[in-house]
Design a protein around this motif. Structure first.
Motif, PDB file in Angstrom:
ATOM      1  N   MET A 192     -85.214  -2.906 -28.165  1.00 48.75           N
ATOM      2  CA  MET A 192     -84.934  -3.666 -29.540  1.00 48.75           C
ATOM      3  C   MET A 192     -83.393  -3.972 -29.624  1.00 48.75           C
ATOM      4  N   ALA A 193     -83.302  -5.063 -30.370  1.00 51.57           N
ATOM      5  CA  ALA A 193     -81.719  -5.500 -30.129  1.00 51.57           C
ATOM      6  C   ALA A 193     -81.293  -4.795 -31.294  1.00 51.57           C
ATOM      7  N   THR A 194     -79.750  -4.678 -31.306  1.00 48.27           N
ATOM      8  CA  THR A 194     -79.163  -3.862 -32.403  1.00 48.27           C
ATOM      9  C   THR A 194     -78.932  -5.166 -33.368  1.00 48.27           C
ATOM     10  N   GLN A 195     -78.515  -4.382 -34.603  1.00 49.27           N
ATOM     11  CA  GLN A 195     -78.598  -5.136 -35.935  1.00 49.27           C
ATOM     12  C   GLN A 195     -77.503  -6.498 -35.656  1.00 49.27           C
ATOM     13  N   VAL A 196     -76.550  -6.183 -34.833  1.00 50.25           N
ATOM     14  CA  VAL A 196     -75.668  -7.322 -34.605  1.00 50.25           C
ATOM     15  C   VAL A 196     -76.224  -8.440 -33.978  1.00 50.25           C
ATOM     16  N   LEU A 197     -76.906  -7.827 -32.797  1.00 47.23           N
ATOM     17  CA  LEU A 197     -77.553  -9.148 -31.981  1.00 47.23           C
ATOM     18  C   LEU A 197     -78.852  -9.678 -32.648  1.00 47.23           C
ATOM     19  N   ALA A 201     -88.473 -20.938 -20.600  1.00 45.59           N
ATOM     20  CA  ALA A 201     -88.209 -19.343 -20.451  1.00 45.59           C
ATOM     21  C   ALA A 201     -88.574 -18.767 -21.806  1.00 45.59           C
ATOM     22  N   LEU A 202     -88.093 -19.661 -23.038  1.00 44.33           N
ATOM     23  CA  LEU A 202     -88.456 -19.150 -24.154  1.00 44.33           C
ATOM     24  C   LEU A 202     -90.162 -19.000 -24.379  1.00 44.33           C
ATOM     25  N   GLN A 203     -90.766 -19.926 -23.921  1.00 37.29           N
ATOM     26  CA  GLN A 203     -92.230 -20.095 -24.041  1.00 37.29           C
ATOM     27  C   GLN A 203     -92.930 -18.987 -23.147  1.00 37.29           C
ATOM     28  N   GLN A 204     -92.482 -18.802 -22.027  1.00 38.57           N
ATOM     29  CA  GLN A 204     -93.121 -17.672 -21.163  1.00 38.57           C
ATOM     30  C   GLN A 204     -92.621 -16.281 -21.503  1.00 38.57           C
ATOM     31  N   SER A 205     -91.533 -15.995 -22.177  1.00 41.10           N
ATOM     32  CA  SER A 205     -91.056 -14.663 -22.380  1.00 41.10           C
ATOM     33  C   SER A 205     -91.151 -14.448 -24.042  1.00 41.10           C
ATOM     34  N   MET A 206     -91.274 -15.430 -24.737  1.00 43.05           N
ATOM     35  CA  MET A 206     -91.109 -14.886 -26.416  1.00 43.05           C
ATOM     36  C   MET A 206     -92.307 -15.732 -26.984  1.00 43.05           C
ATOM     37  N   ASP A 207     -93.151 -16.512 -26.525  1.00 42.83           N
ATOM     38  CA  ASP A 207     -94.492 -17.126 -27.127  1.00 42.83           C
ATOM     39  C   ASP A 207     -95.548 -16.090 -27.031  1.00 42.83           C
ATOM     40  N   PHE A 229     -88.805 -14.639 -31.711  1.00 40.93           N
ATOM     41  CA  PHE A 229     -87.406 -14.691 -31.003  1.00 40.93           C
ATOM     42  C   PHE A 229     -86.489 -13.557 -30.990  1.00 40.93           C
ATOM     43  N   VAL A 230     -86.326 -13.008 -32.260  1.00 41.00           N
ATOM     44  CA  VAL A 230     -85.647 -11.898 -32.583  1.00 41.00           C
ATOM     45  C   VAL A 230     -86.125 -10.609 -31.846  1.00 41.00           C
ATOM     46  N   GLU A 231     -87.373 -10.567 -31.760  1.00 47.41           N
ATOM     47  CA  GLU A 231     -87.945  -9.066 -31.383  1.00 47.41           C
ATOM     48  C   GLU A 231     -87.959  -9.024 -29.992  1.00 47.41           C
ATOM     49  N   ALA A 232     -88.139 -10.354 -29.148  1.00 43.29           N
ATOM     50  CA  ALA A 232     -88.085 -10.400 -27.676  1.00 43.29           C
ATOM     51  C   ALA A 232     -86.599 -10.786 -27.169  1.00 43.29           C
ATOM     52  N   ASP A 251     -84.201  -9.373 -26.360  1.00 41.74           N
ATOM     53  CA  ASP A 251     -83.455  -8.797 -25.087  1.00 41.74           C
ATOM     54  C   ASP A 251     -84.030  -9.098 -23.737  1.00 41.74           C
ATOM     55  N   VAL A 252     -84.849 -10.291 -23.741  1.00 38.78           N
ATOM     56  CA  VAL A 252     -85.412 -10.822 -22.406  1.00 38.78           C
ATOM     57  C   VAL A 252     -84.466 -11.189 -21.580  1.00 38.78           C
ATOM     58  N   GLU A 253     -84.003 -10.789 -20.505  1.00 36.41           N
ATOM     59  CA  GLU A 253     -82.837 -11.200 -19.811  1.00 36.41           C
ATOM     60  C   GLU A 253     -82.938 -12.658 -19.145  1.00 36.41           C
ATOM     61  N   ARG A 254     -84.048 -13.087 -18.785  1.00 40.77           N
ATOM     62  CA  ARG A 254     -84.537 -14.461 -18.487  1.00 40.77           C
ATOM     63  C   ARG A 254     -83.948 -15.451 -19.465  1.00 40.77           C
ATOM     64  N   VAL A 255     -84.425 -15.305 -20.706  1.00 39.51           N
ATOM     65  CA  VAL A 255     -84.065 -16.242 -21.761  1.00 39.51           C
ATOM     66  C   VAL A 255     -82.783 -16.425 -22.013  1.00 39.51           C
ATOM     67  N   MET A 256     -81.670 -15.251 -22.080  1.00 42.50           N
ATOM     68  CA  MET A 256     -80.625 -14.981 -22.149  1.00 42.50           C
ATOM     69  C   MET A 256     -79.659 -15.770 -21.304  1.00 42.50           C
ATOM     70  N   ARG A 257     -80.100 -15.477 -19.894  1.00 42.96           N
ATOM     71  CA  ARG A 257     -79.656 -16.283 -18.837  1.00 42.96           C
ATOM     72  C   ARG A 257     -79.688 -17.557 -18.882  1.00 42.96           C
ATOM     73  N   GLN A 258     -80.831 -18.146 -19.280  1.00 47.45           N
ATOM     74  CA  GLN A 258     -81.099 -19.626 -19.351  1.00 47.45           C
ATOM     75  C   GLN A 258     -80.352 -20.309 -20.531  1.00 47.45           C
ATOM     76  N   ALA A 259     -80.216 -19.503 -21.628  1.00 48.49           N
ATOM     77  CA  ALA A 259     -79.346 -20.166 -22.618  1.00 48.49           C
ATOM     78  C   ALA A 259     -78.018 -20.137 -22.291  1.00 48.49           C
ATOM     79  N   ILE A 260     -77.266 -19.477 -21.504  1.00 48.31           N
ATOM     80  CA  ILE A 260     -76.123 -19.506 -21.003  1.00 48.31           C
ATOM     81  C   ILE A 260     -75.901 -20.581 -19.984  1.00 48.31           C
ATOM     82  N   GLN A 261     -76.846 -20.644 -19.090  1.00 45.91           N
ATOM     83  CA  GLN A 261     -76.812 -21.823 -18.452  1.00 45.91           C
ATOM     84  C   GLN A 261     -76.971 -23.246 -19.175  1.00 45.91           C
TER      85      GLN A 261
END
Length: 176
Positions: free
Chosen positions: A1-6, A63-69, A81-84, A86-96
């Motif tokens: 679970m993500a922190t309140q700030v995240l 990544a969003l669809q496969q990890s969060m949908d 979106f918020v509950e998932a 902490d999925v590393e794949r989505v974060m990595r792709q958003a940074i890319q």
């Protein structure tokens, strides 16, 4: 679970990605998001530079669809979106996508983003001008009037991964 700030940062990012404001992120939202980045940088989405952004946007959508949908309805709700988040794949792709966007945002191709280039892009993405200026100031760590690729990438990393409420990267997408 993500922190309140995240969770707060991700809820803000959700608002920006939900281009049509229907409460869901869909492929068309991500495509429009990428196209707006290109438009702000004065680059056609069909150009080689634009295609990098568009392709990274498509990878983000995958990544969003496969990890969060979670219900497989080809859209991602705010709660998914918020509950998932902490999925590393989505974060990595958003940074890319952000790294590819840097090249387009750098309109004069000098290897750094000026305040005008920054605010022009943020305006296209729906970030308020005051928040955009504050975000630019937060990411311009050395106060030289430019955001370098290193500063930009560090800011994105902080936005997506840091639970520190005072991290400068929290302002990468305006006030959260």
């Amino acid at each position: 679970m993500a922190t309140q700030v995240l969770e707060q940062k991700l809820a803000r990012h959700f608002e920006l990605l939900d281009i049509d404001g229907d409460g869901y992120i869909e492929r068309s939202d991500i495509t429009t998001f990428a196209e707006r980045i290109c438009q702000a940088g004065g680059v056609a989405a069909s150009s080689p530079e634009g295609q990098k952004v568009v392709q990274q946007g498509e990878r983000l959508w995958q990544a969003l669809q496969q990890s969060m949908d979670l219900d497989s309805d080809e859209q991602v709700s705010r709660s998914e979106f918020v509950e998932a988040a902490d999925v590393e794949r989505v974060m990595r792709q958003a940074i890319q996508l952000g790294v590819a966007a840097f090249e387009v945002m750098d309109g004069d191709r000098d290897g750094r983003i000026s305040r005008d280039e920054w605010t022009r892009t943020d305006e296209q993405l729906g970030v308020a001008l005051a928040d955009s200026r504050k975000g630019f100031g937060q990411l311009d760590q050395d106060n030289d009037g430019y955001v370098t690729k290193a500063e930009f990438t560090e800011g994105l990393e902080e936005f997506y991964r840091s639970a520190d409420a005072s991290a400068p990267g929290n302002w990468a997408f305006g006030k959260f």
